[in-house]
Scaffold this motif. Structure first.
Motif, short mmCIF file in Angstrom:
data_model
loop_
_atom_site.label_atom_id
_atom_site.label_comp_id
_atom_site.label_asym_id
_atom_site.label_seq_id
_atom_site.Cartn_x
_atom_site.Cartn_y
_atom_site.Cartn_z
N VAL A 1 -8.48 5.45 0.19
CA VAL A 1 -8.69 4.01 -0.07
C VAL A 1 -8.18 3.22 1.13
O VAL A 1 -7.01 3.33 1.52
CB VAL A 1 -7.96 3.56 -1.35
CG1 VAL A 1 -8.15 2.05 -1.55
CG2 VAL A 1 -8.47 4.32 -2.56
N ALA A 2 -9.07 2.44 1.74
CA ALA A 2 -8.70 1.61 2.89
C ALA A 2 -8.29 0.21 2.40
O ALA A 2 -8.83 -0.30 1.41
CB ALA A 2 -9.87 1.50 3.86
N LEU A 3 -7.33 -0.38 3.10
CA LEU A 3 -6.85 -1.72 2.75
C LEU A 3 -7.12 -2.66 3.91
O LEU A 3 -6.60 -2.46 5.02
CB LEU A 3 -5.35 -1.68 2.44
CG LEU A 3 -4.71 -3.01 2.00
CD1 LEU A 3 -5.35 -3.51 0.71
CD2 LEU A 3 -3.21 -2.82 1.80
N ASN A 4 -7.97 -3.66 3.69
CA ASN A 4 -8.38 -4.57 4.74
C ASN A 4 -7.88 -5.99 4.43
O ASN A 4 -7.88 -6.42 3.27
CB ASN A 4 -9.90 -4.61 4.88
CG ASN A 4 -10.47 -3.23 5.20
OD1 ASN A 4 -9.88 -2.48 5.98
ND2 ASN A 4 -11.60 -2.89 4.59
N THR B 1 -8.58 2.38 -8.39
CA THR B 1 -9.47 2.73 -7.28
C THR B 1 -9.06 4.09 -6.72
O THR B 1 -7.92 4.27 -6.26
CB THR B 1 -9.38 1.67 -6.16
OG1 THR B 1 -9.69 0.38 -6.71
CG2 THR B 1 -10.38 1.98 -5.05
N GLU C 1 -12.50 1.01 -0.70
CA GLU C 1 -11.66 0.05 0.01
C GLU C 1 -11.22 -1.09 -0.91
O GLU C 1 -11.83 -1.37 -1.93
CB GLU C 1 -12.39 -0.52 1.22
CG GLU C 1 -13.61 -1.36 0.87
CD GLU C 1 -14.24 -1.99 2.10
OE1 GLU C 1 -13.74 -1.75 3.21
OE2 GLU C 1 -15.21 -2.75 1.92
N SER D 1 0.81 -1.23 0.00
CA SER D 1 0.00 0.00 0.00
C SER D 1 0.83 1.26 0.00
O SER D 1 0.38 2.30 0.48
CB SER D 1 -0.92 -0.02 1.23
OG SER D 1 -0.14 -0.15 2.42
N ARG E 1 -0.90 3.77 -2.14
CA ARG E 1 -2.35 3.79 -1.94
C ARG E 1 -2.82 5.19 -1.57
O ARG E 1 -2.27 5.83 -0.66
CB ARG E 1 -2.71 2.81 -0.82
CG ARG E 1 -4.18 2.82 -0.41
CD ARG E 1 -4.45 1.72 0.59
NE ARG E 1 -3.58 1.81 1.75
CZ ARG E 1 -3.85 2.52 2.83
NH1 ARG E 1 -4.98 3.21 2.92
NH2 ARG E 1 -3.00 2.53 3.85
N GLU F 1 -11.26 5.92 -4.44
CA GLU F 1 -11.75 5.96 -3.06
C GLU F 1 -12.51 4.68 -2.78
O GLU F 1 -12.91 3.94 -3.68
CB GLU F 1 -12.65 7.18 -2.83
CG GLU F 1 -13.87 7.22 -3.72
CD GLU F 1 -14.72 8.46 -3.45
OE1 GLU F 1 -14.34 9.25 -2.57
OE2 GLU F 1 -15.75 8.60 -4.12
N SER G 1 -10.29 -5.09 -0.28
CA SER G 1 -10.38 -6.15 0.73
C SER G 1 -9.64 -7.39 0.25
O SER G 1 -9.86 -7.87 -0.87
CB SER G 1 -11.85 -6.50 1.00
OG SER G 1 -12.54 -5.37 1.49
N ASP H 1 -12.05 -4.81 -4.96
CA ASP H 1 -11.90 -3.34 -4.85
C ASP H 1 -13.19 -2.67 -5.26
O ASP H 1 -14.12 -3.28 -5.78
CB ASP H 1 -10.73 -2.86 -5.70
CG ASP H 1 -10.92 -3.13 -7.18
OD1 ASP H 1 -11.89 -2.63 -7.76
OD2 ASP H 1 -10.08 -3.87 -7.78
#
Length: 425
Positions: A324-327, A358, A362, A317, A320, A360, A364, A376
């Protein structure tokens, strides 16, 4: 030219060219030989049948004079009598021609042939008859060529037969040539397309045989596959170059910086950069070499229990966006046959591909024993080719094939796309 090629040329001469034109010539010559041979056999059998038929007719004609000869002798007791223009009767063997006397005795009640195929050939019919209580011999003779029951001219008959044979051979050759041309025209057309190097699909006429149409379809399929493989190889080389250039640049840069400052803390930091880049480059080389070897790694890799600490999430990330969240979600007791370095390369490529599209939302990552997904909320595939959607996807696909996994990428129902790896073995 190699030494072996020169030696083979000296021993066997120039290799034969087997193009369509020469094959057609050989086919016509072969059929002409077959036609001539067959016609000769038929003509020979027909001629022999005529000759045997004439001999039979002569025998019947000669035997028909038996009663005439006995009645003639009753009227006039002479040793010989000319019963017809071609039939002579001998009532005593002493009066037979000298050359026939040498052939005595002749079988009784049977026609004997003497020099059948010669101009002096004869047929002799020997019987006995009663005259005033005495058994007397009778010899009836006729020349084998004295009567012609067939055509008056054998030369004319043979000439007509030969003309008929030649006519049949010409017609047969013409028919073979035309049939061969119709049959091989699609092959010649396909060969011309292959030699011309024209891009696009190969085509044959609708009159071509089904097997040739199938061959054309397979050629088109092979051409598309070849183009796709060539494109993938080029992308693979580009990706490998990029993956190796980056750590090399870091190593060179850190090494140059080390020479500029003697600060221990600075030196330690640069040394850590060099070690990290070298480690990443070593891992990348191992993965790429494994792909090139195309080994079935699934057969010799023991599953290992995956943990969160095994995933280098921070490396995925770096680029990133903040929106944008990374789970990461790892199912309990998940075991994978991917080595950690291979798993991290796969996830890195999939995550970086998702980051590119991507803005905005997340991304996953879900990991289980039989399935890995990266989902995504980006723009999705947008109708583009999967391979062009990200250079790293080619590496992912290669690694999945090597380790016995199936890789696919598809659009989500509402937004973004999902890259899915599923275990096939």
């Amino acid at each position: 030219m190699s030494r072996w090629s020169k030696l083979r040329l000296q021993l066997f001469g120039q290799p034969k060219v087997h193009n369509i034109s020469q094959v057609k010539k050989r086919l016509i010559v072969t059929f002409a030989k077959i036609a001539l041979s067959t016609s000769f056999v038929v003509f020979f059998a027909f001629s022999l049948r005529l000759i045997l038929g004439e001999d039979y007719q002569l025998e019947v004609h000669l035997k028909s004079f038996e009663n005439i000869a006995t009645k003639h002798y009753e009227l006039e007791q002479v040793p010989t009598a000319q019963l017809s223009q071609s039939v002579t009767a001998y009532f005593d063997e002493k009066y037979l021609p000298e050359y026939l006397q040498k052939e005595l005795p002749f079988q009784e009640n049977k026609v004997t042939q003497y020099r059948t195929y010669s101009k002096q050939g004869m047929m002799i019919y020997h019987v006995q008859f009663d005259f005033q209580g005495v058994r007397l011999p009778l010899y009836l003779t006729i020349g084998t060529r004295s009567i012609d029951f067939g055509d008056d001219s054998w030369d004319t008959l043979m000439g007509i037969s030969m003309l008929l044979i030649i006519f049949l051979v010409v017609v047969l050759n013409f028919s073979v040539k035309r049939t061969f041309d119709e049959l091989m025209a699609p092959v010649a057309e396909l060969s011309k397309q292959l030699n011309s190097g024209v891009k696009g699909d190969f085509t044959v006429s609708e009159q071509g045989v089904d097997e040739l149409k199938q061959l054309t379809r397979e050629l088109n399929h092979y051409q598309k596959m070849r183009d796709r493989v060539a494109k993938q190889e080029m992308m693979f080389a580009k990706y490998a170059s990029h993956e190796l250039k980056t750590p090399i640049a870091i190593v060179l840069g850190a090494a140059n910086l080390q020479a500029m400052k003697d600060d221990p803390e600075f030196q330690t930091k640069q040394r850590e950069r060099i070690l990290t880049a070298a480690g990443n480059m070593h891992a990348t080389v191992e993965v790429l070499l494994n792909i090139v070897k195309q080994e079935d790694a699934n057969l010799n890799q023991e599953p290992w229990l995956i943990q969160t600490s095994d995933i280098a999430l921070a490396d995925f990330s770096k680029k990133r966006p903040e929106a944008v969240a990374l789970n990461l979600n790892i199912a309990k007791f998940s075991q994978l046959n991917f080595p950690p370095v291979v798993l991290n390369m796969i996830l890195k490529n999939l995550v970086q591909n998702s980051i590119r599209f991507t803005v905005e939302g997340e991304i996953s990552i879900s990991i289980a024993s039989n399935e890995i997904t990266v989902c995504d909320s980006g723009t999705g595939l947008c109708g583009t080719n999967e391979t062009e959607h990200g250079l790293g996807l080619l590496i992912v696909r290669r690694l999945c094939i090597t380790y016995g996994w199936k890789f696919e990428i598809e659009d989500n129902e509402h937004q973004g796309c999902t890259a899915r790896l599923s275990r096939t073995l």
